[in-house]
Structure formats: structure tokens, C-alpha cells
Design a protein around this motif. Structure first.
Motif, short mmCIF file in Angstrom:
data_model
loop_
_atom_site.label_atom_id
_atom_site.label_comp_id
_atom_site.label_asym_id
_atom_site.label_seq_id
_atom_site.Cartn_x
_atom_site.Cartn_y
_atom_site.Cartn_z
N VAL A 102 8.73 1.76 -10.95
CA VAL A 102 7.66 1.46 -11.58
C VAL A 102 6.62 0.52 -10.65
O VAL A 102 7.27 -0.44 -10.06
N ALA A 103 5.31 1.06 -10.94
CA ALA A 103 4.26 0.32 -10.06
C ALA A 103 3.21 -0.26 -11.21
O ALA A 103 3.07 0.47 -12.10
N ALA A 104 2.88 -1.59 -10.85
CA ALA A 104 1.75 -2.13 -11.93
C ALA A 104 0.83 -2.46 -10.95
O ALA A 104 0.73 -2.98 -9.70
N PHE A 105 -0.60 -2.06 -11.48
CA PHE A 105 -1.89 -2.25 -10.74
C PHE A 105 -2.77 -2.95 -11.62
O PHE A 105 -2.75 -2.75 -12.70
N ALA A 106 -3.43 -3.90 -10.96
CA ALA A 106 -4.54 -4.70 -11.94
C ALA A 106 -5.77 -3.92 -11.52
O ALA A 106 -7.01 -4.03 -12.40
N ALA A 107 -5.79 -3.08 -10.45
CA ALA A 107 -7.21 -2.17 -10.15
C ALA A 107 -6.91 -0.79 -10.47
O ALA A 107 -5.73 -0.21 -10.29
N VAL A 108 -7.66 0.21 -10.65
CA VAL A 108 -7.38 1.57 -10.91
C VAL A 108 -7.15 2.46 -9.96
O VAL A 108 -6.64 3.51 -9.81
N GLU A 109 -8.00 2.29 -8.76
CA GLU A 109 -7.90 2.89 -7.51
C GLU A 109 -6.77 3.42 -7.03
O GLU A 109 -6.46 4.45 -6.47
N PRO A 110 -5.60 2.50 -7.06
CA PRO A 110 -4.46 2.95 -6.57
C PRO A 110 -3.73 3.99 -7.36
O PRO A 110 -2.68 4.55 -6.79
N ILE A 111 -4.16 4.13 -8.59
CA ILE A 111 -3.34 4.95 -9.61
C ILE A 111 -3.09 6.47 -9.32
O ILE A 111 -1.81 6.72 -9.23
N GLY A 112 -4.32 6.88 -8.95
CA GLY A 112 -4.06 8.60 -8.75
C GLY A 112 -3.29 8.77 -7.65
O GLY A 112 -2.59 9.59 -7.56
N PRO A 113 -3.60 8.17 -6.30
CA PRO A 113 -2.75 8.35 -5.06
C PRO A 113 -1.10 7.93 -5.35
O PRO A 113 -0.31 8.90 -4.96
N THR A 114 -0.93 7.02 -6.03
CA THR A 114 0.54 6.64 -6.57
C THR A 114 1.09 7.71 -7.31
O THR A 114 2.17 8.19 -7.19
N ALA A 115 0.37 8.25 -8.32
CA ALA A 115 0.83 9.19 -9.23
C ALA A 115 1.11 10.54 -8.30
O ALA A 115 2.16 11.09 -8.41
N ALA A 116 0.36 10.66 -7.41
CA ALA A 116 0.31 12.07 -6.50
C ALA A 116 1.61 12.10 -5.85
O ALA A 116 2.37 13.04 -5.61
N GLY A 173 0.88 -1.14 -0.12
CA GLY A 173 -0.14 0.07 -0.07
C GLY A 173 0.95 1.00 -0.01
O GLY A 173 1.82 1.23 -0.17
N PRO A 174 0.19 2.38 0.36
CA PRO A 174 0.91 3.45 0.34
C PRO A 174 2.16 3.76 1.33
O PRO A 174 3.08 4.43 0.99
N ASP A 175 2.23 2.95 2.46
CA ASP A 175 3.41 2.96 3.39
C ASP A 175 4.46 2.15 2.81
O ASP A 175 5.72 2.82 2.79
N VAL A 176 3.98 1.38 1.94
CA VAL A 176 5.34 0.61 1.25
C VAL A 176 5.82 1.64 -0.05
O VAL A 176 7.40 1.96 0.04
N LEU A 177 5.13 2.18 -0.57
CA LEU A 177 5.59 3.19 -1.65
C LEU A 177 6.33 4.40 -0.85
O LEU A 177 7.56 4.98 -1.31
N GLY A 178 5.80 4.89 -0.01
CA GLY A 178 6.31 5.63 0.84
C GLY A 178 7.72 5.63 1.25
O GLY A 178 8.84 6.25 1.30
N ALA A 179 8.00 4.15 1.82
CA ALA A 179 9.28 3.85 2.07
C ALA A 179 10.19 3.77 1.08
O ALA A 179 11.42 4.10 1.34
N VAL A 180 9.71 3.50 -0.20
CA VAL A 180 10.54 3.29 -1.41
C VAL A 180 11.08 4.56 -1.63
O VAL A 180 12.21 4.95 -1.94
N LEU A 181 10.14 5.72 -1.72
CA LEU A 181 10.39 6.89 -1.99
C LEU A 181 11.52 7.36 -0.93
O LEU A 181 12.25 8.57 -1.47
#
Length: 375
Positions: free
Chosen positions: A329-343, A313-321
Motif C-alpha cells: 500500500v502506497a500513499a501519496f499527497a501528490a499525483v506525480e508518483p502515482i503512474g510510475p508506482t502503478a507501473a 522514491g522509486p528505489d525504495v519501492l523497487g527494494a520492497v518489490l
């Protein structure tokens, strides 16, 4: 330009004299072995020494370690417009492998000397390849290299002052001295298979391999079309480190390893990490596998150059950044995470883009064909 002769020194006897040279250039320990009345320049500042060589009116003799055409002074001289005569000795790398009785046509050789990122790049090559020789330097000495390789199963041999009375072979915590070359060997990398292309750096014979090339469970694998695009953005090459988070089958990790990158695959499921190990072994790449939950499992890992986020989730992406990789590179099967990830990426200062991938594969249909959608 003056007439310049470069002599290699491998610890054996140097010429008693250096002919008609009126300028003698080299390290202090090399010059001490040469009998000559020529003006002497101790080569500490290489640029200044080369300037002195090019300004000299008369023949010049340069004494350098080993084979001066191998990560040595010959390249620097030619860049300065000098066309030298070279009389090489045995390189330190050849001597080091000879002392262990090992072939080295399949070894990767890297120089960590005189480069700001020399230690990081050298360590990543040692993480990825089974047989590596490292020419060390300030900030990239044997203990620093050994510390960077914690978590990888490697034998480290430090070969110091080869060819001299002070020659020794030690571990990184032993009684080594400068100059030295470090051999980093995987458990199964001593002899290696016979090949036809020297140097050890491999290129894959294909990529975006079909799913059938990997062990996986119930089609839980990043599809080939997605891997092809992900690899283009991750840019895995020798000297880089890639994290594969939520690795699953490890198909992305293995593909990156086949390009010569060092790779760490992380997944919280022990069954998944077993698959990663099996796939890495099947394709002959060395992937470090970590069983644990991100972001906690990431805390002690070395900083990556590129990260594939396949889960979390967002905590993993935050730790990466927070670790500031060059590429994410992030890959998603659902659309909901795309906006928060891009932001989140944009807020962290990354130039952000994205794409929807759709693959319809050709499938037999009663003697004809149809296009079947792939998830």
C-alpha cells in the motif's frame, strides 16, 4: 468404528496395562512404558496410523504426549470419524510455564509443527506478543526461532522432555532435546495484567484512531481516513509482519500492531523514530523501530507480508518489490508518483488498483457547521 481410548502422557506413570485394547498406537518412547500384549503401531506416519486405527476390529488404545486434545491426535481422529474417549495428562505448555512459576492465561500458544510456514508465522507472533509458547518442529527448532527473533528483545527458554528424568530448561544454544516447547518472553511480559479472556490474542477496541491519539509534529501524520483504507488492504493479523516505511509518527505501524501483527517502522529522522517509540508505548504495542535511510536500511530486515510505503522514491519501492510481500500500500499527497508506482507494481506481477480519498470534516461555524477539507 472401533472403540478408541486416548491416553495423555506427561512423563508420569502410565497405566500398567491399557485394558482390553487389542491395538496399541503411539510414539516408541511412550509404548515402551506400556505393558500390553496388543499389536503395536509406532506412530511415525500419522495418516497411516489413523488408517490402521479405523480399520481395526476391536478396542484401540492411543498414547500421546500431554493433553492430546491440545494440538494433538484427538482432532485428527475426529476428522477420521472416530469418537474417542480421552484421558488427558498435563499439557507441555502448562508444565513449561509452571516450571518458571508464571501464569499463562495471557499467553499466546502457536504450533510450528507440520507447517511449511510454521517458523515464519510463529516468529511473527513472538515479535508482536509479550508472552508466547511455541510448539516446535522440524525446520522450526529453538535455534532457528532464536535467529528469527534477532533485533527483538526477548528471553527464550527451551523446556525439554518435561516430566521425565531428562527434563531440562535451557536457552536455545543449550543442551536441549526433543520434544520441547519454547517460551518467548518480553522483558515486561512475565506476569502481565489480569484479564478476563484467555489466550493472549488481542483485538483493538477501535481503529483509524483520531490524530489526537498520537504524538506528531505539525500535523505530519497519516490521517484517520487514510489509515482506515490502508489497514483494510494491509490486513494486519497475528502471524504476519508489516513494514511501515517513512513511518513519521508511526500511526500506521501502531494501528497494525494493535491488530496483532508484528511491525517494523523505518524512518531516517531520529526525531520521527522517537515519536514512533512513544506512540507504540502509549498504545501498548511492540514496534521494532529502525532509524535509517531506505532502501539500505531494509537489507537485513526479515521479509514482510505487507508494506505501507509512506515515503521514499522509486528505489525504495523497487527494494520492497524485490522482497515479494503479498500486499503493498502506497500513499501519496501528490499525483506525480502515482503512474510510475502503478507501473512498477504491475511490472512486478501485482494486481494494482488505487483510489483518491477526500475527507471534509464537520467543523463549528458560529453556531452552525461547515465542512473543512483535510489534507
Amino acid at each position: 468404528m472401533p472403540d478408541v481410548t486416548v491416553y495423555g502422557h506427561d512423563g508420569g506413570p502410565l497405566p500398567a496395562t491399557v485394558g482390553p485394547a487389542t491395538l496399541l498406537v503411539g510414539g516408541a518412547r511412550h509404548l515402551a512404558d506400556v505393558s500390553s500384549n496388543a499389536e503395536r503401531v509406532v506412530m511415525g506416519d500419522v495418516a497411516a496410523a489413523v488408517d490402521r486405527i479405523t480399520d481395526h476390529d476391536g478396542p484401540v488404545a492411543v498414547v500421546a504426549s500431554g493433553d492430546p486434545g491440545f494440538f494433538g491426535i484427538v482432532r485428527t481422529l475426529r476428522r477420521a470419524g472416530v469418537d474417542p474417549v480421552v484421558r488427558p495428562a498435563v499439557s507441555s505448555v502448562a508444565q513449561a510455564f509452571a516450571r518458571l512459576g508464571l501464569p499463562w492465561d495471557d499467553a499466546v500458544v502457536v504450533s510450528a509443527h507440520g507447517r511449511d510456514d510454521g517458523l515464519r508465522r510463529a516468529a511473527n507472533v513472538c515479535r508482536a506478543y509479550p508472552k508466547v509458547a511455541v510448539l516446535t518442529g522440524p525446520g522450526a527448532d529453538p535455534p532457528a526461532l532464536a535467529a528469527a527473533l534477532e533485533g527483538w528483545r526477548r528471553r527464550i527458554v527451551v523446556a525439554s522432555r518435561l516430566g521425565t528424568a531428562e527434563e531440562r530448561l535451557t536457552g536455545p544454544d543449550g543442551d536441549w532435546t526433543d520434544p520441547n516447547v519454547v517460551l518467548v518472553l518480553a522483558e515486561d511480559g512475565a506476569a502481565g495484567p489480569a484479564g478476563w479472556l484467555a489466550g493472549g490474542v488481542r483485538m483493538p477496541d477501535g481503529w483509524a484512531l483520531p490524530e489526537e491519539a498520537f504524538h506528531h509534529r505539525a500535523s505530519m501524520i497519516t490521517k484517520a481516513e487514510v489509515r482506515a483504507v490502508a489497514l483494510a488492504h494491509l490486513a494486519p493479523v497475528p502471524g504476519t509482519l508489516v513494514w511501515d516505511l517513512g513511518a513519521g509518527s508511526g500511526s500506521v505501524a501502531v494501528e497494525c500492531g494493535r491488530f496483532g501483527a508484528a511491525v517494523i517502522a523505518v524512518d531516517r529522522d531520529p526525531a520521527a523514530t522517537d515519536l514512533v517509540r512513544a506512540n507504540a508505548a502509549q498504545h501498548g504495542v511492540d514496534v521494532r523501530v529502525v532509524t535509517g535511510t531506505a532502501p539500505e536500511a531494509l537489507a537485513d530486515l526479515p521479509d514482510p507480508d505487507a508494506v505501507f510505503v509512506g515515503g521514499g522514491g522509486p528505489d525504495v519501492l523497487g527494494a520492497v518489490l524485490d522482497r515479494r510481500p503479498s500486499r503493498v500500500v502506497a500513499a501519496f499527497a501528490a499525483v506525480e508518483p502515482i503512474g510510475p508506482t502503478a507501473a512498477a507494481l504491475a511490472a512486478a506481477g501485482y494486481t494494482t488498483g488505487g483510489a483518491q480519498l477526500q475527507a471534509n470534516r464537520l467543523t463549528d461555524l458560529a453556531g452552525r457547521h461547515r465542512l473543512a477539507a483535510t489534507n
